[in-house]
Design a protein around this motif. Structure first.
Motif, PDB file in Angstrom:
ATOM      1  N   THR A   9       0.888  -1.170   0.000  1.00 13.90           N
ATOM      2  CA  THR A   9       0.000   0.000   0.000  1.00 13.90           C
ATOM      3  C   THR A   9       0.918   1.211   0.000  1.00 13.90           C
ATOM      4  N   PRO A  10       0.369   2.394  -0.283  1.00 13.78           N
ATOM      5  CA  PRO A  10       1.213   3.581  -0.094  1.00 13.78           C
ATOM      6  C   PRO A  10       1.451   3.720   1.398  1.00 13.78           C
ATOM      7  N   ILE A  11       2.641   4.141   1.795  1.00 11.33           N
ATOM      8  CA  ILE A  11       2.844   4.370   3.234  1.00 11.33           C
ATOM      9  C   ILE A  11       2.258   5.742   3.553  1.00 11.33           C
ATOM     10  N   TYR A  12       1.541   5.818   4.666  1.00 13.29           N
ATOM     11  CA  TYR A  12       0.706   6.984   4.951  1.00 13.29           C
ATOM     12  C   TYR A  12       1.460   8.099   5.616  1.00 13.29           C
ATOM     13  N   TYR A  13       1.098   9.338   5.255  1.00 14.04           N
ATOM     14  CA  TYR A  13       1.632  10.499   5.970  1.00 14.04           C
ATOM     15  C   TYR A  13       0.955  10.534   7.327  1.00 14.04           C
ATOM     16  N   PRO A  14       1.720  10.492   8.390  1.00 14.51           N
ATOM     17  CA  PRO A  14       1.047  10.583   9.694  1.00 14.51           C
ATOM     18  C   PRO A  14       0.787  12.052  10.041  1.00 14.51           C
ATOM     19  N   PRO A  18      -6.436   9.126  10.395  1.00 11.03           N
ATOM     20  CA  PRO A  18      -6.735   8.353   9.185  1.00 11.03           C
ATOM     21  C   PRO A  18      -8.191   8.532   8.751  1.00 11.03           C
ATOM     22  N   HIS A  19      -8.431   8.537   7.446  1.00 12.14           N
ATOM     23  CA  HIS A  19      -9.814   8.673   6.973  1.00 12.14           C
ATOM     24  C   HIS A  19     -10.165   7.563   5.991  1.00 12.14           C
ATOM     25  N   MET A  20     -11.331   7.680   5.391  1.00 14.02           N
ATOM     26  CA  MET A  20     -11.841   6.598   4.564  1.00 14.02           C
ATOM     27  C   MET A  20     -10.993   6.341   3.308  1.00 14.02           C
ATOM     28  N   GLY A  21     -10.345   7.402   2.789  1.00 10.33           N
ATOM     29  CA  GLY A  21      -9.479   7.226   1.624  1.00 10.33           C
ATOM     30  C   GLY A  21      -8.316   6.297   1.971  1.00 10.33           C
ATOM     31  N   HIS A  22      -7.730   6.498   3.142  1.00  2.93           N
ATOM     32  CA  HIS A  22      -6.643   5.620   3.591  1.00  2.93           C
ATOM     33  C   HIS A  22      -7.170   4.196   3.744  1.00  2.93           C
ATOM     34  N   ALA A  23      -8.331   4.091   4.386  1.00  2.00           N
ATOM     35  CA  ALA A  23      -8.903   2.769   4.642  1.00  2.00           C
ATOM     36  C   ALA A  23      -9.142   2.043   3.316  1.00  2.00           C
ATOM     37  N   THR A  49       4.268   3.924   7.491  1.00  2.00           N
ATOM     38  CA  THR A  49       4.105   5.383   7.526  1.00  2.00           C
ATOM     39  C   THR A  49       5.315   6.110   6.937  1.00  2.00           C
ATOM     40  N   ASP A  50       5.000   7.226   6.285  1.00  2.00           N
ATOM     41  CA  ASP A  50       5.930   8.046   5.525  1.00  2.00           C
ATOM     42  C   ASP A  50       6.190   9.298   6.361  1.00  2.00           C
ATOM     43  N   GLU A  51       7.309   9.340   7.097  1.00  2.00           N
ATOM     44  CA  GLU A  51       7.385  10.258   8.226  1.00  2.00           C
ATOM     45  C   GLU A  51       8.265  11.491   8.049  1.00  2.00           C
ATOM     46  N   ILE A 261      -2.004   2.130  -5.330  1.00  2.00           N
ATOM     47  CA  ILE A 261      -1.882   3.560  -4.969  1.00  2.00           C
ATOM     48  C   ILE A 261      -3.115   4.334  -5.429  1.00  2.00           C
ATOM     49  N   GLY A 262      -3.308   5.519  -4.879  1.00  2.00           N
ATOM     50  CA  GLY A 262      -4.367   6.403  -5.363  1.00  2.00           C
ATOM     51  C   GLY A 262      -3.874   7.189  -6.567  1.00  2.00           C
ATOM     52  N   LYS A 263      -4.811   7.712  -7.365  1.00  2.00           N
ATOM     53  CA  LYS A 263      -4.413   8.385  -8.611  1.00  2.00           C
ATOM     54  C   LYS A 263      -3.605   9.659  -8.365  1.00  2.00           C
ATOM     55  N   ASP A 264      -3.734  10.229  -7.166  1.00  2.00           N
ATOM     56  CA  ASP A 264      -2.986  11.460  -6.881  1.00  2.00           C
ATOM     57  C   ASP A 264      -1.486  11.225  -6.791  1.00  2.00           C
ATOM     58  N   ILE A 265      -1.068   9.979  -6.589  1.00  2.00           N
ATOM     59  CA  ILE A 265       0.376   9.745  -6.446  1.00  2.00           C
ATOM     60  C   ILE A 265       0.912   8.846  -7.569  1.00  2.00           C
ATOM     61  N   SER A 290      -3.564   1.951  -9.963  1.00  2.00           N
ATOM     62  CA  SER A 290      -3.958   3.247  -9.412  1.00  2.00           C
ATOM     63  C   SER A 290      -5.476   3.352  -9.310  1.00  2.00           C
ATOM     64  N   HIS A 291      -5.968   3.476  -8.085  1.00  2.00           N
ATOM     65  CA  HIS A 291      -7.420   3.584  -7.918  1.00  2.00           C
ATOM     66  C   HIS A 291      -7.846   5.049  -7.856  1.00  2.00           C
ATOM     67  N   GLY A 292      -9.160   5.254  -7.974  1.00  2.00           N
ATOM     68  CA  GLY A 292      -9.682   6.626  -7.928  1.00  2.00           C
ATOM     69  C   GLY A 292      -9.839   7.104  -6.499  1.00  2.00           C
ATOM     70  N   TRP A 293     -10.531   8.207  -6.353  1.00  2.00           N
ATOM     71  CA  TRP A 293     -10.721   8.781  -5.025  1.00  2.00           C
ATOM     72  C   TRP A 293     -12.066   8.418  -4.445  1.00  2.00           C
ATOM     73  N   ILE A 294     -12.084   8.379  -3.144  1.00  2.00           N
ATOM     74  CA  ILE A 294     -13.354   8.298  -2.448  1.00  2.00           C
ATOM     75  C   ILE A 294     -13.835   9.730  -2.318  1.00  2.00           C
ATOM     76  N   LEU A 295     -15.046   9.942  -2.784  1.00  2.00           N
ATOM     77  CA  LEU A 295     -15.583  11.295  -2.725  1.00  2.00           C
ATOM     78  C   LEU A 295     -16.656  11.386  -1.658  1.00  2.00           C
ATOM     79  N   LYS A 300     -13.047  15.211  -3.225  1.00  2.00           N
ATOM     80  CA  LYS A 300     -12.158  14.214  -2.629  1.00  2.00           C
ATOM     81  C   LYS A 300     -12.270  14.332  -1.106  1.00  2.00           C
ATOM     82  N   MET A 301     -12.348  13.167  -0.460  1.00  2.00           N
ATOM     83  CA  MET A 301     -12.424  13.214   0.991  1.00  2.00           C
ATOM     84  C   MET A 301     -11.023  13.498   1.527  1.00  2.00           C
ATOM     85  N   SER A 302     -10.861  14.556   2.261  1.00  2.00           N
ATOM     86  CA  SER A 302      -9.530  14.833   2.807  1.00  2.00           C
ATOM     87  C   SER A 302      -9.642  15.746   4.007  1.00  2.00           C
TER      88      SER A 302
HETATM   89  N1  MSP Z   1       2.892   9.256   1.821  1.00  2.00           N
HETATM   90  C1  MSP Z   1       2.347   9.229   0.516  1.00  2.00           C
HETATM   91  C2  MSP Z   1       2.548   7.863  -0.134  1.00  2.00           C
HETATM   92  C3  MSP Z   1       3.975   7.423  -0.228  1.00  2.00           C
HETATM   93  S1  MSP Z   1       4.113   5.869  -0.991  1.00  2.00           S
HETATM   94  C4  MSP Z   1       5.726   5.682  -1.244  1.00  2.00           C
HETATM   95  C5  MSP Z   1       0.855   9.531   0.571  1.00  2.00           C
HETATM   96  N2  MSP Z   1       0.258   9.370   1.740  1.00  2.00           N
HETATM   97  S2  MSP Z   1      -1.273   9.737   2.049  1.00  2.00           S
HETATM   98  O1  MSP Z   1      -1.482   9.385   3.432  1.00  2.00           O
HETATM   99  O2  MSP Z   1      -1.565  11.079   1.673  1.00  2.00           O
HETATM  100  O3  MSP Z   1      -2.141   8.855   1.118  1.00  2.00           O
HETATM  101  C6  MSP Z   1      -2.062   7.472   1.175  1.00  2.00           C
HETATM  102  C7  MSP Z   1      -2.976   6.821   0.160  1.00  2.00           C
HETATM  103  O4  MSP Z   1      -4.334   7.120   0.449  1.00  2.00           O
HETATM  104  C8  MSP Z   1      -2.715   7.281  -1.279  1.00  2.00           C
HETATM  105  O5  MSP Z   1      -2.788   6.153  -2.155  1.00  2.00           O
HETATM  106  C9  MSP Z   1      -3.852   8.184  -1.568  1.00  2.00           C
HETATM  107  O6  MSP Z   1      -4.184   8.176  -2.938  1.00  2.00           O
HETATM  108  C10 MSP Z   1      -4.951   7.513  -0.741  1.00  2.00           C
HETATM  109  N3  MSP Z   1      -6.012   8.458  -0.479  1.00  2.00           N
HETATM  110  C11 MSP Z   1      -5.964   9.585   0.284  1.00  2.00           C
HETATM  111  N4  MSP Z   1      -7.171  10.208   0.164  1.00  2.00           N
HETATM  112  C12 MSP Z   1      -7.973   9.518  -0.670  1.00  2.00           C
HETATM  113  C13 MSP Z   1      -9.313   9.552  -1.008  1.00  2.00           C
HETATM  114  N5  MSP Z   1     -10.130  10.486  -0.614  1.00  2.00           N
HETATM  115  N6  MSP Z   1      -9.792   8.501  -1.734  1.00  2.00           N
HETATM  116  C14 MSP Z   1      -9.043   7.396  -2.046  1.00  2.00           C
HETATM  117  N7  MSP Z   1      -7.794   7.340  -1.734  1.00  2.00           N
HETATM  118  C15 MSP Z   1      -7.136   8.529  -1.323  1.00  2.00           C
HETATM  119  O7  MSP Z   1       0.289   9.884  -0.447  1.00  2.00           O
END
Ligand code: MSP
Length: 507
Positions: A9-14, A18-23, A49-51, A261-265, A290-295, A300-302
């Motif tokens: 999975t993409p490693i998450y920015y802490p 966490p929200h539904m897009g991450h899930a 996690t991407d720290e 990964i999500g389409k944003d990355i 590359s998947h789309g976004w959860i809206l 985009k949910m963020s």
């Molecule tokens: N840290 C980078 C990834 C580095 S991988 C070497 C990053 N982190 S993130 O926490 O912002 O996002 C993690 C993943 O969650 C990404 O694939 C991103 O596309 C996905 N999502 C974040 N918000 C999203 C939605 N609203 N919908 C679906 N997925 C989205 O990017």
């Protein structure tokens, strides 16, 4: 020999909760990991996690904590999320770990040695929220602020000394690589997007920063920290013990089978990452999906938009299998998908409570009440029996292909069709009417129903592991998908255990 399968999975920015897009991103990868395990592969599934970077440094400052203490805290929140989501990851990597620093240093040195890195000055736009550089033609002014047309994020002007990666030199080689590896980027719409972008010309990429300190230092020049994306992408290698390329993990699992990964990355994974790797003489991964976004509504949910559905609250209210099923079935994996609690409830009721759950319940309780939990298959199958067996075979035929091409929506739809078909078969065959006068035929119908339930449960296991495991346990069968090669999964005589209600209807 067992095939190896490495999925990330993409490693998450802490940088926040966490929200539904991450899930969503994590569950999607988990489903592929679990499917490949029950298909007999040796699977390694990574998250983490991407720290580093300015975004995290700023978040730590806002929380009045040293960056590392802040990361320790929030990384733990993400680690807990992996448990709540029932992820089957083999490892959880943090980019602040020693093993990761070692890998990044090694990759950096390789790129210096190959002549792909040089020192100069960066002058241009940067988005801290995306941790991305943008060209002038990707910037517009909105309400007096400069934003990226790609992400809508705020950008700032940066001028500083910087090391550069010679990305421009990799333009033709990347295009050749995409041509030779047609499934490197899926779905195809994303592949075309990347190819067009690369054809438009690539500029050298700034790969270090000097205006802040939270990151991995450039080995030969401590004033610079390595660009957070070059750092972060390397996690896929550090988790499998790179630079020790003789290690068992590295040998088994590199090149990775798929980065979800999500389409944003996409740009980072489909352009920068293979270019870094090719330059360092390391094979690129086999696929980037590359998947789309959860809206939420249209957006985009963020965190920054404040329209977050909290996965933990939803899991507590409805259950994790319910959330997993809804996200995997209803959100189209290629494009964006809007989600709502109303749709979740509708989906859970129609597919899980009324269809699959009801099928299991009615068959198990009938066998308990009328057959002392034991069913025996006889040889003389009726035309209708043979029909449902054949129709099911037709529906299961291309399931492995669908999964291997990350076409999960169609996969789930077909499996639910099998469940629908089986409910219909029972309605038509009315085994309850045969209780007193034709127990042999009744047994056959029940045996076929159990066989169908077993198949559906194995097929749905990667998506809803908890509930299907209860059914498989009650049937005493293993999670093994080899029945797709025309095998029966149950013995002729089967003794089942009692089964509790799997899904309550949501009112
Ligand atoms: N840290 C980078 C990834 C580095 S991988 C070497 C990053 N982190 S993130 O926490 O912002 O996002 C993690 C993943 O969650 C990404 O694939 C991103 O596309 C996905 N999502 C974040 N918000 C999203 C939605 N609203 N919908 C679906 N997925 C989205 O990017």
């Amino acid at each position: 020999m067992q095939d190896n399968y490495y999925i990330t999975t993409p490693i998450y920015y802490p940088s926040g909760e966490p929200h539904m897009g991450h899930a969503y991103s994590s569950i999607l990868a988990d489903v592929f990991a679990r499917f490949n395990r029950i298909a007999g592969k040796n699977v390694y599934f990574l998250t983490g996690t991407d720290e580093h970077g300015l975004k995290i440094q700023n978040a730590a400052k806002k929380n009045k904590l040293e960056p590392i203490l802040y990361c320790d805290k929030i990384s733990e929140v993400f680690k807990n999320l992996t448990k709540k989501l029932n992820l089957s990851n083999n490892d959880f990597i943090r980019t602040t770990e020693k093993r990761h620093h070692k890998a990044v240093n090694d990759l950096w040195n390789k790129l210096v040695k190959s002549g792909d890195i040089y020192l100069s000055k960066y002058k241009g736009w940067y988005s801290v929220s995306d941790e991305a550089y943008y060209d002038e033609n990707e910037i517009i002014e909105k309400e007096g602020k400069k934003i990226s047309t790609f992400s809508g994020s705020l950008v700032e002007w940066v001028e500083e000394d910087s090391y550069f990666f010679k990305l421009s030199a990799w333009e033709k080689k990347l295009l050749k690589f995409y041509e030779e590896n047609k499934k490197f980027i899926l779905p195809n719409s994303r592949r075309n997007e990347v190819i067009n972008f690369v054809k438009g010309g690539l500029r050298d990429l700034s790969v270090s920063r000097t205006s802040f300190s939270w990151g991995i230092k450039v080995p030969e020049n401590n004033k610079h920290v390595i660009y957070v994306w070059l750092d972060a992408l390397t996690n896929y290698l550090s988790a499998i013990e790179y630079p020790n390329i003789d290690s068992k993990l590295y040998k088994n699992f590199w090149p990775a089978s798929v980065h979800v990964i999500g389409k944003d990355i996409l740009r980072f994974h489909a352009i920068y990452w293979p270019a870094f790797l090719l330059a360092a003489n390391i094979s690129p991964p086999k696929r980037v999906f590359s998947h789309g976004w959860i809206l939420s509504g249209e957006e985009k949910m963020s965190k920054s938009k404040g329209n977050i559905l909290n996965p933990i609250e939803i899991i507590e209210k409805y259950g994790i299998d319910q959330l997993r099923y809804y996200l995997m079935k209803e959100v189209s994996h290629g494009s964006d998908g809007s989600i709502s609690l109303k749709n979740l409830e509708k989906c859970v009721n129609s597919d899980l409570a009324n269809n699959y759950g009801n099928l299991c319940q009615r068959v198990f309780s009938f066998i308990k009440n009328n057959c002392d939990n034991t069913v025996l298959m006889n040889n003389n199958l009726s035309k209708n029996d043979k029909n449902i067996i054949q129709e099911t075979k037709n529906l299961t035929k291309d399931l492995s292909d669908l999964m291997n091409n990350q076409n999960l929506n169609s996969y789930i739809k077909k499996v639910i069709d099998i469940s629908f078909l089986t409910n219909k078969y029972i309605n038509d065959e009315e085994p309850w009417k045969l209780k007193n006068n034709n127990r042999e035929k009744m047994n056959n119908i029940l045996h076929i129903a159990l066989e169908q339930i077993g198949m559906i449960s194995i097929l749905l296991n990667p998506i809803i592991p908890i509930s299907t495991s209860k059914v498989l346990d009650a049937l005493n069968i293993k999670k093994d998908i080899s029945f797709l090669k025309n095998k029966n999964i149950l013995p002729k005589k089967i003794k089942i255990k009692n089964l509790d209600i799997l899904f309550n209807k949501i009112n």
